[in-house]
Design a protein around this motif. Structure first.
Motif, PDB file in Angstrom:
ATOM      1  N   LEU A   1      59.428  59.007  49.906  1.00  0.00           N
ATOM      2  CA  LEU A   1      58.607  59.696  50.901  1.00  0.00           C
ATOM      3  C   LEU A   1      57.561  58.812  51.565  1.00  0.00           C
ATOM      4  CD1 LEU A   1      57.939  63.060  49.000  1.00  0.00           C
ATOM      5  CD2 LEU A   1      59.826  62.498  50.546  1.00  0.00           C
ATOM      6  N   GLY A   2      57.445  57.550  51.140  1.00  0.00           N
ATOM      7  CA  GLY A   2      56.452  56.673  51.732  1.00  0.00           C
ATOM      8  C   GLY A   2      55.050  57.240  51.564  1.00  0.00           C
ATOM      9  N   ASP A   3      54.300  57.342  52.667  1.00  0.00           N
ATOM     10  CA  ASP A   3      52.954  57.895  52.604  1.00  0.00           C
ATOM     11  C   ASP A   3      52.944  59.348  53.078  1.00  0.00           C
ATOM     12  OD1 ASP A   3      53.409  57.561  55.292  1.00  0.00           O
ATOM     13  OD2 ASP A   3      51.544  56.501  55.715  1.00  0.00           O
ATOM     14  N   GLY A   4      54.038  60.059  52.850  1.00  0.00           N
ATOM     15  CA  GLY A   4      54.125  61.463  53.246  1.00  0.00           C
ATOM     16  C   GLY A   4      53.018  62.301  52.639  1.00  0.00           C
ATOM     17  N   LEU A   5      52.750  63.441  53.257  1.00  0.00           N
ATOM     18  CA  LEU A   5      51.592  64.270  52.919  1.00  0.00           C
ATOM     19  C   LEU A   5      51.526  64.625  51.442  1.00  0.00           C
ATOM     20  CD1 LEU A   5      49.217  65.770  54.363  1.00  0.00           C
ATOM     21  CD2 LEU A   5      50.669  67.798  54.337  1.00  0.00           C
ATOM     22  N   PHE A   6      52.654  64.840  50.802  1.00  0.00           N
ATOM     23  CA  PHE A   6      52.653  65.314  49.416  1.00  0.00           C
ATOM     24  C   PHE A   6      51.962  64.334  48.472  1.00  0.00           C
ATOM     25  CE2 PHE A   6      54.559  65.965  45.195  1.00  0.00           C
ATOM     26  CZ  PHE A   6      54.294  67.314  45.030  1.00  0.00           C
ATOM     27  N   ILE A   7      52.110  63.021  48.721  1.00  0.00           N
ATOM     28  CA  ILE A   7      51.525  62.046  47.792  1.00  0.00           C
ATOM     29  C   ILE A   7      50.411  61.212  48.424  1.00  0.00           C
ATOM     30  CG2 ILE A   7      53.520  61.848  46.277  1.00  0.00           C
ATOM     31  CD1 ILE A   7      54.363  59.358  47.790  1.00  0.00           C
ATOM     32  N   SER A   8      50.079  61.478  49.678  1.00  0.00           N
ATOM     33  CA  SER A   8      48.999  60.716  50.311  1.00  0.00           C
ATOM     34  C   SER A   8      47.650  61.311  49.928  1.00  0.00           C
ATOM     35  CB  SER A   8      49.152  60.719  51.834  1.00  0.00           C
ATOM     36  OG  SER A   8      49.003  62.026  52.354  1.00  0.00           O
ATOM     37  N   ASP A   9      46.588  60.554  50.196  1.00  0.00           N
ATOM     38  CA  ASP A   9      45.231  61.042  49.960  1.00  0.00           C
ATOM     39  C   ASP A   9      44.296  60.329  50.924  1.00  0.00           C
ATOM     40  OD1 ASP A   9      44.412  58.496  48.635  1.00  0.00           O
ATOM     41  OD2 ASP A   9      45.763  59.179  47.061  1.00  0.00           O
TER      42      ASP A   9
ATOM     43  N   TRP B   1      45.676  61.574  54.359  1.00  0.00           N
ATOM     44  CA  TRP B   1      45.867  62.996  54.070  1.00  0.00           C
ATOM     45  C   TRP B   1      45.017  63.851  55.015  1.00  0.00           C
ATOM     46  CZ3 TRP B   1      42.695  67.010  52.476  1.00  0.00           C
ATOM     47  CH2 TRP B   1      43.352  68.169  52.057  1.00  0.00           C
ATOM     48  N   LYS B   2      43.749  63.474  55.216  1.00  0.00           N
ATOM     49  CA  LYS B   2      42.865  64.262  56.073  1.00  0.00           C
ATOM     50  C   LYS B   2      43.380  64.327  57.511  1.00  0.00           C
ATOM     51  CE  LYS B   2      38.606  63.376  53.484  1.00  0.00           C
ATOM     52  NZ  LYS B   2      37.282  62.698  53.480  1.00  0.00           N
ATOM     53  N   GLN B   3      43.995  63.234  57.961  1.00  0.00           N
ATOM     54  CA  GLN B   3      44.477  63.162  59.334  1.00  0.00           C
ATOM     55  C   GLN B   3      45.747  63.982  59.534  1.00  0.00           C
ATOM     56  OE1 GLN B   3      46.153  59.336  60.881  1.00  0.00           O
ATOM     57  NE2 GLN B   3      44.365  59.383  62.241  1.00  0.00           N
ATOM     58  N   ARG B   4      46.640  63.945  58.545  1.00  0.00           N
ATOM     59  CA  ARG B   4      47.956  64.578  58.725  1.00  0.00           C
ATOM     60  C   ARG B   4      48.030  66.010  58.223  1.00  0.00           C
ATOM     61  NH1 ARG B   4      52.155  59.697  57.135  1.00  0.00           N
ATOM     62  NH2 ARG B   4      51.223  58.095  58.483  1.00  0.00           N
ATOM     63  N   ARG B   5      47.166  66.386  57.288  1.00  0.00           N
ATOM     64  CA  ARG B   5      47.233  67.730  56.737  1.00  0.00           C
ATOM     65  C   ARG B   5      47.130  68.804  57.811  1.00  0.00           C
ATOM     66  NH1 ARG B   5      47.883  71.308  52.139  1.00  0.00           N
ATOM     67  NH2 ARG B   5      47.211  73.267  53.016  1.00  0.00           N
ATOM     68  N   PRO B   6      46.142  68.758  58.732  1.00  0.00           N
ATOM     69  CA  PRO B   6      46.076  69.797  59.767  1.00  0.00           C
ATOM     70  C   PRO B   6      47.313  69.807  60.656  1.00  0.00           C
ATOM     71  CG  PRO B   6      44.013  68.577  59.650  1.00  0.00           C
ATOM     72  CD  PRO B   6      45.017  67.816  58.842  1.00  0.00           C
TER      73      PRO B   6
ATOM     74  N   PRO C   1      47.916  59.500  70.342  1.00  0.00           N
ATOM     75  CA  PRO C   1      48.429  58.229  69.805  1.00  0.00           C
ATOM     76  C   PRO C   1      47.661  57.726  68.597  1.00  0.00           C
ATOM     77  CG  PRO C   1      48.227  58.143  72.201  1.00  0.00           C
ATOM     78  CD  PRO C   1      47.544  59.401  71.765  1.00  0.00           C
ATOM     79  N   GLU C   2      46.389  58.157  68.466  1.00  0.00           N
ATOM     80  CA  GLU C   2      45.589  57.687  67.332  1.00  0.00           C
ATOM     81  C   GLU C   2      46.150  58.160  65.981  1.00  0.00           C
ATOM     82  OE1 GLU C   2      43.849  61.643  68.610  1.00  0.00           O
ATOM     83  OE2 GLU C   2      44.625  59.842  69.602  1.00  0.00           O
ATOM     84  N   LEU C   3      47.056  59.142  66.011  1.00  0.00           N
ATOM     85  CA  LEU C   3      47.677  59.593  64.762  1.00  0.00           C
ATOM     86  C   LEU C   3      48.579  58.522  64.161  1.00  0.00           C
ATOM     87  CD1 LEU C   3      48.665  63.263  65.706  1.00  0.00           C
ATOM     88  CD2 LEU C   3      46.825  62.547  64.178  1.00  0.00           C
ATOM     89  N   LYS C   4      49.060  57.615  65.004  1.00  0.00           N
ATOM     90  CA  LYS C   4      49.904  56.505  64.549  1.00  0.00           C
ATOM     91  C   LYS C   4      51.142  56.977  63.792  1.00  0.00           C
ATOM     92  CE  LYS C   4      45.925  53.385  64.292  1.00  0.00           C
ATOM     93  NZ  LYS C   4      45.074  52.517  63.436  1.00  0.00           N
ATOM     94  N   LEU C   5      51.770  58.015  64.352  1.00  0.00           N
ATOM     95  CA  LEU C   5      53.009  58.520  63.757  1.00  0.00           C
ATOM     96  C   LEU C   5      54.180  57.752  64.355  1.00  0.00           C
ATOM     97  CD1 LEU C   5      52.378  62.394  63.711  1.00  0.00           C
ATOM     98  CD2 LEU C   5      52.655  60.912  61.727  1.00  0.00           C
ATOM     99  N   ASP C   6      54.406  56.526  63.862  1.00  0.00           N
ATOM    100  CA  ASP C   6      55.563  55.771  64.320  1.00  0.00           C
ATOM    101  C   ASP C   6      56.824  56.344  63.675  1.00  0.00           C
ATOM    102  OD1 ASP C   6      55.464  54.944  61.680  1.00  0.00           O
ATOM    103  OD2 ASP C   6      54.808  52.906  62.146  1.00  0.00           O
ATOM    104  N   VAL C   7      57.970  55.706  63.921  1.00  0.00           N
ATOM    105  CA  VAL C   7      59.237  56.236  63.404  1.00  0.00           C
ATOM    106  C   VAL C   7      59.210  56.361  61.889  1.00  0.00           C
ATOM    107  CG1 VAL C   7      61.711  55.809  63.207  1.00  0.00           C
ATOM    108  CG2 VAL C   7      60.551  55.356  65.369  1.00  0.00           C
TER     109      VAL C   7
END
Length: 470
Positions: free
Chosen positions: A106-114, A118-123, A266-272
């Protein structure tokens, strides 16, 4: 290696139809010698559900030392609230075991990130799977279930299938159509399902490096078998992400919403890679947990036909001859209670482990930095002071009253509560109703069901059943 030193365990199951009493399969209480922590650690590597003594199933805070590492077991609602809500920021980090087990997949996916990730992607992810969006996916849930009904009907009376594999295929297709906006197809769904099944089997239940003094644990050994499992999953998800980026995605899918959000921000930096990680996280969490829940529900109904009769009567009363749909879910009280009781007895993620960032104090117990804080829904949900007759299957308990806050946490709790809670709960209730309207499933009398805890809680080896059209 050294597995022979692990404590002996056996499975307990008791059915008394005349008394309408079912104590479904569970491991016996731990019987190892007090103080022999090596034996307990080895038992945990083999079966994490078998390391708990009778007095562990009580509302308390306790600690043990494993090879010098402090392990705190938090099993009271007040203390759980302190860990997951009051002091969330100190205990937000998943355990080294969970992070190391899932980072390759899962890489840095929400489930294991912090932290900031995590704060940026959770919402963002919460908005994608928000409860207000669930009705939009109701037809996908219903129609995909009807396709399974059609396939089962062709198999005929008494056909034998593996319920775990069938439910995994069903929920994989549902989450694929919801997240990715297109049909995954039986072959691709099977690849993802098989890939995650083999991935779980290859992951060690204990990160020994953490107990040897490495606060972050040691990376998972990426064997050729593990690489093949991950490649099977990533190949499917990457292809779908690339289709979306090329403009071939469904305008209403969850992934399309992620992509649009990235284009606006773009600041979310959600690349592929980041998109894949979040898509994979939503996919794996969305299909695996619901598949396990439905599988356990079929087992429980097979052993408790008096409950099965109640849900059949309810479906008839609410839906008549019509196929249940998402609008019926609030009226399907018995179906809901069955799913909630299933989640109590067999929480999909039976161990929620966190790592303390700093020294703290939980109740009257001092916690050291980097200690392992274990909240164990398997224990909590079977604590007699919180749930009378805790080992019995009694869905009516959820018809009578709601559990005490922080005593029932199948989807975790606090800020890190599963964002897909309403999606998964609605999916499980609706799929159960659609399939139960048409079929009874029966576990063979000679089959011994065992609960196996790896990353999620599944019946060991799946669940063989026979199909009986109604």
């Amino acid at each position: 290696m050294l597995s022979w030193l692990a404590a002996e365990t056996h499975t307990i199951e008791a059915v008394e139809p005349a008394k309408k009493r079912l104590e479904p399969a569970r491991p016996s209480y731990y019987s190892g010698k007090p103080g022999n922590q090596l034996q307990r650690l080895l038992t945990a590597r083999r079966d994490f559900l078998s390391i708990w003594r009778h007095n562990d199933y009580s509302a308390r805070i306790s600690q043990i030392s494993l090879m010098g590492r402090q392990v705190v077991v938090v099993n009271s609602p007040e203390a759980i609230k302190y860990v997951v809500a009051t002091r969330h920021e100190n205990f937000e980090r998943k355990s080294p075991q969970m992070r190391r087990s899932l980072e390759y997949l899962l890489g840095d996916g929400l489930f294991i990130s912090d932290g900031e990730t995590w704060k940026q992607r959770r919402p963002l992810v919460s908005d994608i799977v928000h409860k207000h969006r669930v009705p939009a996916f109701g037809d996908i849930m219903k129609n995909t279930s009807l396709e399974l009904v059609e396939r089962w009907t062709k198999l005929g009376e008494g056909a034998q299938v593996n319920a775990l594999y069938e439910m995994a295929g069903l929920t994989a297709e549902i989450i694929s159509r919801s997240v990715f906006g297109n049909d995954l197809g039986e072959e691709s769904a099977g690849m993802v399902t098989d890939g995650f099944t083999s991935y779980q089997a290859l992951i060690d239940s204990i990160n020994i490096g953490y107990f040897l003094g490495f606060d972050e644990g040691l990376p998972q050994l990426r064997t050729p078998s593990l690489k093949r499992s991950v490649k099977r999953i990533h190949t499917i998800i990457d292809r779908v992400i690339e289709d979306h980026l090329a403009g071939r995605g469904d305008d209403h899918s969850m992934v399309e919403l992620l992509i649009r959000r990235q284009q606006r921000n773009p600041e979310l930096k959600l690349d592929v890679v980041a998109l894949r990680n979040e898509a994979a996280t939503i996919f794996m969490a969305g299909h695996e947990t619901t598949a396990a829940t439905l599988t356990w529900a079929w087992y429980l109904l097979s052993k408790a036909p008096w409950v099965e009769d109640a849900i059949h009567a309810e479906i008839e009363e609410v839906c008549g001859g019509n196929v249940p749909d998402v609008a019926d879910v609030p009226k399907l009280k018995w179906c809901t209670a069955v799913i909630e009781e299933t989640l109590r007895l067999y929480p999909p993620v039976p161990i929620l482990a966190r790592q303390a960032k700093e020294a703290d104090r939980i109740g009257d117990l001092d916690v050291k930095p980097a200690s392992l804080i274990m909240i164990v829904p398997w224990l909590l949900h079977r604590t007699a002071s919180l749930f009378p007759d805790p080992h019995l299957f009694k869905p009516e308990r959820f018809l009578e009253k709601r559990p005490t806050p922080y005593s029932y946490i199948p989807f975790a709790s606090g800020p890190r509560i599963c964002p897909g809670l309403q999606f998964g709960l609605t999916e499980a209730i609706l799929c159960l109703a659609v399939l139960a309207q048409r079929f009874k499933l029966r576990v063979p009398a000679n089959h011994q069901v065992e609960a196996a805890c790896r990353l999620t809680l599944r019946p060991r080896g799946g669940l063989p059943v026979t199909l009986h059209p109604r």
